[in-house]
Design an enzyme around this catalytic site. Sequence first.
Site, PDB file in Angstrom:
ATOM      1  N   HIS A   1      -2.227  -2.747  -9.630  1.00 23.46           N
ATOM      2  CA  HIS A   1      -3.270  -2.191  -8.767  1.00 23.46           C
ATOM      3  C   HIS A   1      -4.399  -3.199  -8.623  1.00 23.46           C
ATOM      4  O   HIS A   1      -4.679  -3.970  -9.543  1.00 23.46           O
ATOM      5  CB  HIS A   1      -3.827  -0.877  -9.341  1.00 23.46           C
ATOM      6  CG  HIS A   1      -4.508  -0.046  -8.305  1.00 23.46           C
ATOM      7  ND1 HIS A   1      -5.833  -0.201  -7.987  1.00 23.46           N
ATOM      8  CD2 HIS A   1      -4.029   0.924  -7.490  1.00 23.46           C
ATOM      9  CE1 HIS A   1      -6.142   0.655  -7.023  1.00 23.46           C
ATOM     10  NE2 HIS A   1      -5.065   1.343  -6.690  1.00 23.46           N
TER      11      HIS A   1
ATOM     12  N   ASP B   1       2.408   5.685  -6.681  1.00 23.92           N
ATOM     13  CA  ASP B   1       3.696   5.627  -5.986  1.00 23.92           C
ATOM     14  C   ASP B   1       4.893   5.526  -6.926  1.00 23.92           C
ATOM     15  O   ASP B   1       6.029   5.740  -6.505  1.00 23.92           O
ATOM     16  CB  ASP B   1       3.704   4.436  -5.020  1.00 23.92           C
ATOM     17  CG  ASP B   1       2.621   4.566  -3.976  1.00 23.92           C
ATOM     18  OD1 ASP B   1       2.493   5.657  -3.394  1.00 23.92           O
ATOM     19  OD2 ASP B   1       1.882   3.591  -3.747  1.00 23.92           O
TER      20      ASP B   1
ATOM     21  N   HIS C   1       0.872  -1.190   0.000  1.00 19.25           N
ATOM     22  CA  HIS C   1       0.000   0.000   0.000  1.00 19.25           C
ATOM     23  C   HIS C   1       0.910   1.243   0.000  1.00 19.25           C
ATOM     24  O   HIS C   1       1.749   1.400  -0.885  1.00 19.25           O
ATOM     25  CB  HIS C   1      -0.957  -0.102   1.198  1.00 19.25           C
ATOM     26  CG  HIS C   1      -2.079   0.890   1.228  1.00 19.25           C
ATOM     27  ND1 HIS C   1      -2.518   1.576   0.131  1.00 19.25           N
ATOM     28  CD2 HIS C   1      -2.873   1.320   2.257  1.00 19.25           C
ATOM     29  CE1 HIS C   1      -3.523   2.377   0.460  1.00 19.25           C
ATOM     30  NE2 HIS C   1      -3.755   2.252   1.755  1.00 19.25           N
TER      31      HIS C   1
HETATM   32  N1  NMX Z   1       5.347  -6.838  -9.684  1.00 17.81           N
HETATM   33  C1  NMX Z   1       5.397  -8.180  -9.659  1.00 17.81           C
HETATM   34  N2  NMX Z   1       4.320  -8.964  -9.514  1.00 17.81           N
HETATM   35  C2  NMX Z   1       3.132  -8.356  -9.420  1.00 17.81           C
HETATM   36  C3  NMX Z   1       2.991  -6.960  -9.474  1.00 17.81           C
HETATM   37  C4  NMX Z   1       4.187  -6.172  -9.602  1.00 17.81           C
HETATM   38  N3  NMX Z   1       4.153  -4.854  -9.597  1.00 17.81           N
HETATM   39  N4  NMX Z   1       1.688  -6.654  -9.345  1.00 17.81           N
HETATM   40  C5  NMX Z   1       1.015  -7.818  -9.222  1.00 17.81           C
HETATM   41  N5  NMX Z   1       1.907  -8.847  -9.257  1.00 17.81           N
HETATM   42  C6  NMX Z   1       1.619 -10.268  -9.080  1.00 17.81           C
HETATM   43  C7  NMX Z   1       0.951 -10.531  -7.744  1.00 17.81           C
HETATM   44  O1  NMX Z   1       1.901 -10.564  -6.706  1.00 17.81           O
HETATM   45  C8  NMX Z   1       0.253 -11.840  -8.015  1.00 17.81           C
HETATM   46  O2  NMX Z   1       1.224 -12.842  -7.975  1.00 17.81           O
HETATM   47  P1  NMX Z   1       0.907 -14.332  -7.412  1.00 17.81           P
HETATM   48  O3  NMX Z   1      -0.239 -14.834  -8.254  1.00 17.81           O
HETATM   49  O4  NMX Z   1       2.183 -15.067  -7.597  1.00 17.81           O
HETATM   50  O5  NMX Z   1       0.491 -14.159  -5.982  1.00 17.81           O
HETATM   51  C9  NMX Z   1      -0.217 -11.681  -9.468  1.00 17.81           C
HETATM   52  O6  NMX Z   1       0.663 -10.690 -10.035  1.00 17.81           O
HETATM   53  C10 NMX Z   1      -1.646 -11.242  -9.630  1.00 17.81           C
HETATM   54  O7  NMX Z   1      -1.816 -10.031  -8.885  1.00 17.81           O
HETATM   55  P2  NMX Z   1      -2.915  -8.952  -9.329  1.00 17.81           P
HETATM   56  O8  NMX Z   1      -4.254  -9.607  -9.224  1.00 17.81           O
HETATM   57  O9  NMX Z   1      -2.542  -8.349 -10.624  1.00 17.81           O
HETATM   58  O10 NMX Z   1      -2.731  -7.812  -8.232  1.00 17.81           O
HETATM   59  P3  NMX Z   1      -3.365  -7.696  -6.771  1.00 17.81           P
HETATM   60  O11 NMX Z   1      -4.693  -7.043  -6.874  1.00 17.81           O
HETATM   61  O12 NMX Z   1      -3.304  -8.990  -6.041  1.00 17.81           O
HETATM   62  O13 NMX Z   1      -2.325  -6.730  -6.053  1.00 17.81           O
HETATM   63  C11 NMX Z   1      -0.939  -4.829  -5.775  1.00 17.81           C
HETATM   64  C12 NMX Z   1      -2.286  -5.348  -6.287  1.00 17.81           C
HETATM   65  C13 NMX Z   1      -0.951  -3.317  -5.828  1.00 17.81           C
HETATM   66  C14 NMX Z   1      -0.768  -5.280  -4.320  1.00 17.81           C
HETATM   67  C15 NMX Z   1       0.189  -5.413  -6.675  1.00 17.81           C
HETATM   68  O14 NMX Z   1       0.016  -4.975  -8.002  1.00 17.81           O
HETATM   69  C16 NMX Z   1       1.576  -5.077  -6.179  1.00 17.81           C
HETATM   70  O15 NMX Z   1       2.101  -5.788  -5.314  1.00 17.81           O
HETATM   71  N6  NMX Z   1       2.214  -3.976  -6.717  1.00 17.81           N
HETATM   72  C17 NMX Z   1       3.512  -3.526  -6.266  1.00 17.81           C
HETATM   73  C18 NMX Z   1       3.379  -2.765  -4.947  1.00 17.81           C
HETATM   74  C19 NMX Z   1       2.734  -1.417  -5.158  1.00 17.81           C
HETATM   75  O16 NMX Z   1       3.089  -0.660  -6.049  1.00 17.81           O
HETATM   76  N7  NMX Z   1       1.760  -1.081  -4.288  1.00 17.81           N
HETATM   77  C20 NMX Z   1       1.170   0.259  -4.301  1.00 17.81           C
HETATM   78  C21 NMX Z   1      -0.311   0.281  -4.668  1.00 17.81           C
HETATM   79  C22 NMX Z   1      -0.834   1.690  -4.645  1.00 17.81           C
HETATM   80  N8  NMX Z   1      -0.911   2.236  -3.285  1.00 17.81           N
HETATM   81  O17 NMX Z   1      -0.434   3.279  -3.005  1.00 17.81           O
HETATM   82  O18 NMX Z   1      -1.505   1.598  -2.395  1.00 17.81           O
HETATM   83  C1  MLT Z   2      -4.700   3.990  -2.747  1.00 19.32           C
HETATM   84  O1  MLT Z   2      -4.481   5.168  -3.081  1.00 19.32           O
HETATM   85  O2  MLT Z   2      -5.330   3.723  -1.703  1.00 19.32           O
HETATM   86  C2  MLT Z   2      -4.117   2.891  -3.562  1.00 19.32           C
HETATM   87  O3  MLT Z   2      -4.054   3.198  -4.920  1.00 19.32           O
HETATM   88  C3  MLT Z   2      -4.633   1.521  -3.252  1.00 19.32           C
HETATM   89  C4  MLT Z   2      -6.037   1.196  -3.624  1.00 19.32           C
HETATM   90  O4  MLT Z   2      -6.805   2.010  -4.116  1.00 19.32           O
HETATM   91  O5  MLT Z   2      -6.381   0.002  -3.424  1.00 19.32           O
END
Ligand code: NMX
Ligand code: MLT
Length: 441
Positions: free
Chosen positions: A318, A373, A271
């Site tokens: 995301h 981010d 997050h």
């Molecule tokens: N790099 C590598 N793998 C990724 C990434 C990424 N940036 N994004 C998703 N995946 C992987 C994820 O870990 C999952 O793997 P597995 O099946 O092995 O568990 C697979 O792709 C499917 O994930 P998604 O359904 O596309 O994404 P999910 O909704 O579960 O997660 C996040 C969303 C935001 C947690 C994920 O995209 C992530 O970990 N991003 C990097 C961290 C990040 O930038 N977070 C900030 C979000 C914004 N904020 O401010 O909150």
């Molecule tokens: C946020 O600003 O809270 C992030 O993009 C994460 C989200 O919307 O799930």
Amino acid sequence: MGTLKDRFKAKADTAAVEIKDLLKEHGTKVIGEVQLSQVYQGMRGITGLVSETSLLDSQEGIRFRGYSIPELQEKLPKAKNGSEPLPEGLFYLMLIGELPTEADVADLSAMWQRRSHVPNHVFDAIDALPVTAHPMTMFVSAIMALQTESNFAKRYAEGINKKDYWEPVFDDAMDLIARLPRVAAYIYRRKYKNNQHIQPNGLLDWAGNLAHMLGFEDESFKELMRLYMTIHADHEGGNVSAHTTHLVGSALSDPYLSLAAGMNGLAGPLHGLANQEVVKWIFEMREQLKNESPSREEIGEYVKQTLNSGKVVPGYGHAVLRKTDPRFTAQMEFGKKHMPNDPLVQTVWNIYEEVPPILQSLGKIKNPWPNVDAHSGALLVHYGMVEYEFYTVLFGVSRALGVLASLIWDRALAFPLERPKSVTTELVKKWLKGEDNIWGE
Ligand code: NMX
Ligand code: MLT
């Protein structure tokens, strides 16, 4: 027109009647189906919350009370000679549901100035932590120390009528928002600037004053803070920080307890901590390559190395968005205007070219595009704020605007204790064998 509190009360009373009528007529309407996998996979796609302040569209990105970020940049009041929106205006919009006038924004700035005093014991609580503690640990500890000031907690102990809950929650939210910039700046100056603190400037707007207390007097840094505090404020209700604040608030934990809980969620690397992770990741890449401006090929190799070691590429992906985050785009525009030749900012833009096709090629990532981010840290580094562990505190100060506006609405609309049902896998297995009827089949 009355005070902001009166205006809010009038809006909330109307909304409460509307919702009552809506539920009377349509309350039994079915709004969707839930698949078993969704229950195991973070409840993605399950609508289970009402949050009035903003709404996220997977293709378009965030709209605050119907307004996109470019629209906010056009329509919200600005500082004198400034071109970015004042976050006071966004807060007014989220709370009242209407665009504010210049006077509304000036009144809110003045109100937050009046309420901004931070008691000494809060600084003592921060000082009690080792200077090595993470800034988010200091931030959450300070919010908890501020809880001694809660109007809601006092009024509840005195036996407040439940129809009046919203009023001390409104006051707590205003006090908290007013005080957070001082707390954040104190943490920054204590940890990174040898405890040399800067007194607030009562003539500045809320974000401008934050920039000043942090020690950045450059006018364009103040503009960056206004933009930053606006775009990070809210992302509908289901994200971890908003949902947590709402959930904890539903137990009638006061706004200080609720916000602290939400901020603990924001401190997670998936997050809000992702903003620090992005800059750390780029600094490590530059260090490994011994190159301040890595080529696109080098970036591509580094991304693959990150993925091969089982790590996420920070700032990409995301849970809801399926396009480039408009908050990323707004920051890219800011970069083009103020620092087009900055090497770190250019690296962020090269990463934007390189990462999405690589993530896409893996076939499992639902959104290969950058989120908010991916960009924020590079802009801060440009002005000399290189201490990336601090970045999530800035995110938190901004996020308080959205989650606290929502919390006021939660109490005004008398939302009940949140308590979804959970199941065990044992029960799911029995249901699949027809031995239990938990979901009515
Ligand atoms: N790099 C590598 N793998 C990724 C990434 C990424 N940036 N994004 C998703 N995946 C992987 C994820 O870990 C999952 O793997 P597995 O099946 O092995 O568990 C697979 O792709 C499917 O994930 P998604 O359904 O596309 O994404 P999910 O909704 O579960 O997660 C996040 C969303 C935001 C947690 C994920 O995209 C992530 O970990 N991003 C990097 C961290 C990040 O930038 N977070 C900030 C979000 C914004 N904020 O401010 O909150
Ligand atoms: C946020 O600003 O809270 C992030 O993009 C994460 C989200 O919307 O799930």
